[in-house]
Design a protein around this motif. Structure first.
Motif, PDB file in Angstrom:
ATOM      1  N   LYS B 358      13.368 -10.418  -9.185  1.00  0.00           N
ATOM      2  CA  LYS B 358      11.966 -10.425  -8.739  1.00  0.00           C
ATOM      3  C   LYS B 358      11.872 -10.131  -7.242  1.00  0.00           C
ATOM      4  O   LYS B 358      10.964  -9.431  -6.791  1.00  0.00           O
ATOM      5  N   GLU B 359      12.817 -10.676  -6.478  1.00  0.00           N
ATOM      6  CA  GLU B 359      12.813 -10.407  -5.029  1.00  0.00           C
ATOM      7  C   GLU B 359      13.057  -8.925  -4.754  1.00  0.00           C
ATOM      8  O   GLU B 359      12.403  -8.302  -3.911  1.00  0.00           O
ATOM      9  N   LYS B 360      14.014  -8.358  -5.492  1.00  0.00           N
ATOM     10  CA  LYS B 360      14.308  -6.933  -5.330  1.00  0.00           C
ATOM     11  C   LYS B 360      13.099  -6.079  -5.702  1.00  0.00           C
ATOM     12  O   LYS B 360      12.817  -5.059  -5.062  1.00  0.00           O
ATOM     13  N   LEU B 361      12.408  -6.529  -6.740  1.00  0.00           N
ATOM     14  CA  LEU B 361      11.213  -5.794  -7.191  1.00  0.00           C
ATOM     15  C   LEU B 361      10.159  -5.775  -6.082  1.00  0.00           C
ATOM     16  O   LEU B 361       9.588  -4.726  -5.760  1.00  0.00           O
ATOM     17  N   THR B 362       9.892  -6.965  -5.485  1.00  0.00           N
ATOM     18  CA  THR B 362       8.872  -7.054  -4.439  1.00  0.00           C
ATOM     19  C   THR B 362       9.227  -6.133  -3.273  1.00  0.00           C
ATOM     20  O   THR B 362       8.380  -5.416  -2.740  1.00  0.00           O
ATOM     21  N   LYS B 363      10.501  -6.150  -2.892  1.00  0.00           N
ATOM     22  CA  LYS B 363      10.957  -5.328  -1.768  1.00  0.00           C
ATOM     23  C   LYS B 363      10.807  -3.845  -2.111  1.00  0.00           C
ATOM     24  O   LYS B 363      10.297  -3.053  -1.308  1.00  0.00           O
ATOM     25  N   PHE B 364      11.229  -3.492  -3.326  1.00  0.00           N
ATOM     26  CA  PHE B 364      11.191  -2.089  -3.770  1.00  0.00           C
ATOM     27  C   PHE B 364       9.750  -1.555  -3.775  1.00  0.00           C
ATOM     28  O   PHE B 364       9.469  -0.472  -3.256  1.00  0.00           O
ATOM     29  N   LEU B 365       8.849  -2.350  -4.327  1.00  0.00           N
ATOM     30  CA  LEU B 365       7.447  -1.894  -4.396  1.00  0.00           C
ATOM     31  C   LEU B 365       6.832  -1.814  -3.002  1.00  0.00           C
ATOM     32  O   LEU B 365       6.028  -0.924  -2.710  1.00  0.00           O
ATOM     33  N   GLY B 366       7.206  -2.752  -2.149  1.00  0.00           N
ATOM     34  CA  GLY B 366       6.667  -2.769  -0.791  1.00  0.00           C
ATOM     35  C   GLY B 366       7.074  -1.559   0.024  1.00  0.00           C
ATOM     36  O   GLY B 366       6.396  -1.184   0.997  1.00  0.00           O
ATOM     37  N   GLU B 367       8.156  -0.934  -0.367  1.00  0.00           N
ATOM     38  CA  GLU B 367       8.654   0.226   0.388  1.00  0.00           C
ATOM     39  C   GLU B 367       7.984   1.535  -0.027  1.00  0.00           C
ATOM     40  O   GLU B 367       8.242   2.570   0.574  1.00  0.00           O
ATOM     41  N   GLN B 368       7.188   1.508  -1.075  1.00  0.00           N
ATOM     42  CA  GLN B 368       6.638   2.751  -1.621  1.00  0.00           C
ATOM     43  C   GLN B 368       5.366   3.187  -0.887  1.00  0.00           C
ATOM     44  O   GLN B 368       4.558   2.356  -0.466  1.00  0.00           O
ATOM     45  N   TYR B 369       5.220   4.477  -0.742  1.00  0.00           N
ATOM     46  CA  TYR B 369       4.006   5.061  -0.162  1.00  0.00           C
ATOM     47  C   TYR B 369       3.440   6.073  -1.136  1.00  0.00           C
ATOM     48  O   TYR B 369       4.193   6.760  -1.819  1.00  0.00           O
ATOM     49  N   ALA B 370       2.121   6.138  -1.183  1.00  0.00           N
ATOM     50  CA  ALA B 370       1.480   7.085  -2.111  1.00  0.00           C
ATOM     51  C   ALA B 370       1.469   8.465  -1.473  1.00  0.00           C
ATOM     52  O   ALA B 370       0.832   8.671  -0.444  1.00  0.00           O
ATOM     53  N   LYS B 371       2.170   9.390  -2.101  1.00  0.00           N
ATOM     54  CA  LYS B 371       2.197  10.763  -1.587  1.00  0.00           C
ATOM     55  C   LYS B 371       2.695  11.687  -2.698  1.00  0.00           C
ATOM     56  O   LYS B 371       3.266  11.236  -3.692  1.00  0.00           O
ATOM     57  N   GLY B 372       2.447  12.961  -2.508  1.00  0.00           N
ATOM     58  CA  GLY B 372       2.964  13.955  -3.447  1.00  0.00           C
ATOM     59  C   GLY B 372       2.082  14.140  -4.671  1.00  0.00           C
ATOM     60  O   GLY B 372       1.002  13.552  -4.792  1.00  0.00           O
TER      61      GLY B 372
END
Lengths: 211, 757
Positions: B358-372
């Protein structure tokens, strides 16, 4: 067996009528007690509504209980049995329509079953006292208290005790009225029967005095 | 403003016209400058009333009053708006609002010279021609068009300088029920709306909820402090808010919980003299199906394309994924994949649901930016590779569905090739969602679609959605109706039944009488068949909304066909005929409001909607009266509760005691017909039927549940009864009789022995 059948004609007649009503599709809807029917129609429905049932499962346990209790009561004395049936048949729909505003139609033998249960318990307790069968008195008394407790639970909780009550409205007033009428008639009968109360008093006294 | 840079330079078909573009470079530059000076996002200003021409100044929304009536799951929303032209010139106004979920606009009217003029639906191009011809002569037309699947445009012309214009729009929508909760959203937030948009005067919303299944709770996650909720009775509740300078930048979301239904079928009908009838039947899974399945695998596919940047959609989907993962069970496994032009995985394997994951998930999602861009195909192909033979795979797509229309057909083909024992669930994020596409994707893959609004409580939504994923499913369902001829029933093939997600069937019937409804299928791997009967009435004027809902569903079905097969003139004609016949706005038909009946005659437009509106209003009046009665009954019970002592005291003081007021008890509502659908025994005692003209009275025909417990019984909650004898009591009574008989026999035997001796 034939003798047994001959002993309970009222019980069997009502049971057979109930089965016939169930097997005749569409007929039941004419028989159940509806609060919005014309008065004359309602008078007939007071008696007919008990023979109509909503489903096969609704019918089965009502009928099993009716035949069982009817066999006990009618064999003992058919007059109070018939009176208990007639009185509760009339009173139950009237009480339901007056006190259960959410129910505008009523069907089923369950109210009559409870009346006969009350009557049967009084008979069995009476017999047990006369025979100084105290465990029997305790057992039948416990069952009667249990039945009243079950009705009380249905009243307080608005649902049934032993089966799921989601999706339907429990109507404990029908059972309560039946139980009161059946018990009252049973008590009235045994109290009038000589040598009551002497038989009860003697039985109790004999038990208290060690042999 | 609605006329975006792109739309200004497109022809009617929406195709780019380069020669026109070259010819209009100067105005284009001016428009671009003007738009550039406006707050960001106004270029496609949905929800704004814009004066077209000149510099496109905005008109004020002076007042907005919304009345919503939700009658047994169908919401009728009446939006009354007063616009104010603040400019010193005659303007054409353009108002755009997002289409609510499943909405069918059924009426558009304007107050012209103090008189309400009701619109009529005509084919879109013709409606526009009529509108343009009036515009040239500066008369009063109004035009409501559905631009695409998500937007309605309202053109109003002319609005005099500093004058007000009254507009009324009515739309219908069937509300989805999700785990006993129905959510009503009045959409206001859009990606293109200017911030701090407010009415200058009153903004009010009143919601009347009438439900046969008792309403237990009402909450507004978006406006918890503004709403006043009154429960008038168990089947009628009211929620209302009224503020000055109302904020038009946030959706209004109200959710209400009805008492959990038993598995059963409900039927509502509508039938007018000389016409075939309409029916709306719903099949709802009950609590008896609420046992959990074993562990399952989940792959969450999160859209991080450029379109998700708008309006906080990415954040919304991040929160939703975390809520979904938090609701997973210990036996479940998951992975998360984000995609724009290409997919990217979190674990690249199925991981256990633990704190570390769950911690990895939160970190992973937090790093995403909407583009492309948005290319769902590679992501779906990658998700399908997670399928393992011994476990079910659920692919949950969180997206706004903004895929290019050309790739939609390919995507649908890909979905239909999903591996066995895998389902695709679509979660639409925000209001501007390609609902039809996401629904169709989910439906084709045996899954479900759900939509999360900006102001919605998505933790609750996620929890409900998760519960649907694990609960037993009734599959291979087939429903037949005998006794009354039915036709044009939708959906053609019934989808799987999920817990908390009823299946709605809508169709038409001929004649009248008792119809025998038989449902067959597989429940928890075992065959199921049961028949119940309903009364299909000769006349029923209480539910005319079903007529339009039926036509709307037909139109949606035809639109689905078009998405699969491509455009077809036959299908378009059929859609236009339905829209004109039932006065429904769609992408191919628009509402037009003309000044008087003479003008309608001149254009040879039948006043079909005017007739329908009369029917609707008569039914509405009847419903309003019944709601008023319920309110009055509820109010009659208010006031001080006098104790006996106090009553006696009062009685002593007055010479002639007044007769006590009879308090009216509101009768609790009753459902339709229950089915014995689960493993648990259901009630032995049926409840009383409500002989309402608006609901068909059911009766049990039989019950053939194959695994019915000996102690169970099917019940008809449509009827009354004194509570049946339950099996325990019956067995105790039988035992009691047995004991009595045994004693009697023993006693007889002893007596015989005594006689012999």
């Amino acid at each position: 067996m034939y003798q047994f059948i001959k002993e309970i004609p009222i019980t069997l007649t009502i049971a057979v009528a109930t089965v016939i009503v169930f097997l005749a599709p569409g007929f039941e809807s004419l028989l159940d007690f509806q609060t919005n029917s014309p008065v004359l129609h309602q008078l007939a429905q007071l008696f007919t509504c008990h023979t109509a049932h909503w489903s096969f499962d609704h019918l089965v346990w009502d009928l099993v209980m009716f035949v069982t209790m009817g066999a006990i009561c009618e064999r003992r004395n058919s007059v109070p049995f018939a009176i208990a049936l007639a009185l509760s048949a009339i009173a139950i729909p009237l009480f339901v329509s007056h006190f259960s505003l959410d129910v505008n139609s009523y069907r089923g033998l369950s109210g009559l079953d409870t009346a006969l249960f009350g009557l049967a318990v009084v008979y069995l307790v009476d017999s047990s006292i006369r025979e100084r069968n105290w465990p029997g008195v305790g057992l039948y008394g416990f069952l009667f208290v249990g039945m009243m407790g079950k009705i009380g639970y249905e009243y307080l909780a608005g649902g049934t005790l032993f089966v799921s009550s989601d999706g339907f409205t429990a109507v404990p007033i029908a059972h309560l009225v039946g139980a009161v009428i059946g018990t009252a008639i049973g008590l009235f009968e045994v109290m009038r029967m000589p040598p009551f109360p002497f038989a009860w008093r003697n039985a109790i006294q004999q038990t208290r005095v060690p042999g | 403003m609605q006329v975006s840079k792109e739309q200004c330079f497109t022809d009617e078909g929406g195709h780019h016209n380069r020669s026109r573009l070259r010819g209009y470079w100067l105005p284009a530059l001016l428009v671009a400058l003007v738009l550039g000076a406006m707050p960001s996002g106004l270029a496609n200003a949905s929800g704004l009333l814009v004066a077209r021409g000149g510099f496109g100044g905005r008109l004020l929304i002076k007042e907005q009053v919304v009345n919503v009536t939700i009658n047994n799951g169908i919401a009728v929303t009446e939006v009354n708006q007063v616009f104010l032209n603040t400019e010193s010139r005659i303007v054409e106004a353009l108002y755009t609002f997002p289409v609510p979920v499943n909405a069918s606009v059924s009426n558009f009217s304007m107050i012209i010279n103090g008189k309400e003029m009701i619109g009529e639906v005509v084919e879109k191009k013709r409606a526009r021609q009529i509108y343009q011809s009036y515009k040239r002569t500066k008369k009063d037309p109004g035009l409501l068009e559905q631009v695409d699947y998500k937007t309605f445009e309202m053109r109003v012309f002319p609005i005099q300088p500093h004058a007000e214009q009254h507009i009324k729009v009515v739309y219908y929508q069937p509300l989805d029920v999700d785990h006993d909760w129905s959510t009503y959203v009045f959409p206001l937030a859009t990606s293109t709306k200017a911030e701090n948009e407010k009415t200058t005067g009153k903004f009010a919303l009143t919601l009347d909820i009438k439900s046969e299944i008792p309403v237990k709770k009402i909450t507004s996650h978006s406006h918890p402090n503004e709403f006043v909720v009154v429960n008038h009775s168990s089947d009628y509740a009211q929620a209302s808010m009224e503020v000055n300078e109302g904020d038009l930048s946030r959706d209004i979301v109200i959710a209400f919980q009805s008492k959990r239904a038993k598995t059963g079928i409900d039927l509502i009908t509508s039938k007018h003299e000389g016409e075939d009838g309409y029916f709306l039947m719903s099949l709802t899974a009950g609590e008896e199906l609420e046992n959990t399945a074993g562990g399952m695998d989940y792959v969450f596919v999160v859209d991080i394309s450029g379109s998700m940047r708008n309006d906080g959609k990415l954040m919304l989907s991040q929160g939703a994924v975390e809520a979904f993962v938090n609701s997973l069970g210990a036996e479940d496994r998951f992975d998360v994949m984000v995609f724009n032009n290409a997919p990217k995985m979190l674990f690249s394997k199925l991981a256990e649901v633990d704190v570390d994951a769950k911690e990895k998930l939160t970190k992973f999602l937090g790093e995403q930016y909407a583009k492309g861009g948005t290319d769902l195909r590679p992501a779906m192909n990658a998700a399908y590779r997670y399928k393992q033979p011994d476990r079910e795979l659920n692919v949950v797509v969180l997206s706004d569905g903004m895929t290019e229309s050309g790739s939609q057909k390919e995507l649908l083909e890909l979905i239909s090739d999903a591996p066995a024992s895998s389902k695709v669930f679509c979660v639409g994020i925000g209001n501007e969602v390609n609902r039809p596409l996401l629904k169709q994707l989910a439906q084709d893959a045996g899954g479900l679609a759900t939509f999360i609004s900006h102001e919605d409580d998505f933790i609750r939504q996620a929890d409900a959605f998760r519960r649907k994923l694990v609960h037993p499913v009734a599959t291979d369902l087939v429903l037949t109706i005998d006794g009354v001829p039915v036709y044009d029933m939708l959906p053609g093939a019934l989808p799987n039944l999920y817990h908390g997600k009823p299946i709605r069937m809508i169709g038409r019937y001929k004649d009248f009488g008792e119809g025998n409804v038989t449902l067959k299928g597989t429940v928890m791997g075992r065959p199921f068949e049961q028949s119940v009967s309903f009364d299909f009435p000769k006349l029923n004027a209480d539910n005319p909304q079903i007529d339009r809902m039926w036509a709307w569903y037909q139109v949606q079905g035809l639109m689905d066909q078009m998405r699969r097969k491509g455009d077809s003139s036959d299908l378009v004609n059929e859609i236009v005929n339905l829209c004109e016949g039932y006065s429904i706005v769609s992408e191919y038909a628009s509402f037009i409001v003309l000044e008087n009946d003479k003008e309608y005659k001149r254009w040879k437009i039948d006043r079909r909607n005017a007739t329908r509106i009369q029917r609707d209003r008569a039914a509405r009046k009847k419903l309003d009266e019944s709601l008023k009665e319920l309110r009055e009954n509820s109010m009659a019970n208010l006031g001080p509760i006098e104790s006996d002592a106090e009553s006696k005291e009062v009685a002593k003081k007055v010479s002639k005691p007044a007769a006590p007021k009879k308090r009216v008890a509101n009768k609790p509502p009753q459902r339709g017909q229950d089915l014995n659908f689960g493993t648990q025994p259901i009630s032995t005692a049926p409840s009383s039927p409500r002989r309402s003209s608006s609901r068909s009275t059911p009766s049990v025909k039989g019950n053939s549940s194959p695994w019915r417990s000996t102690s169970s019984s099917s019940s008809s909650s449509g009827g009354g009864g004194g509570g049946a004898i339950d099996p325990i009591t019956g067995l105790i009574a039988a035992g009691m009789a047995g004991v009595a008989a045994a004693r009697r026999k023993r006693k007889g035997g002893l007596k015989k022995e005594a006689d012999i001796s």
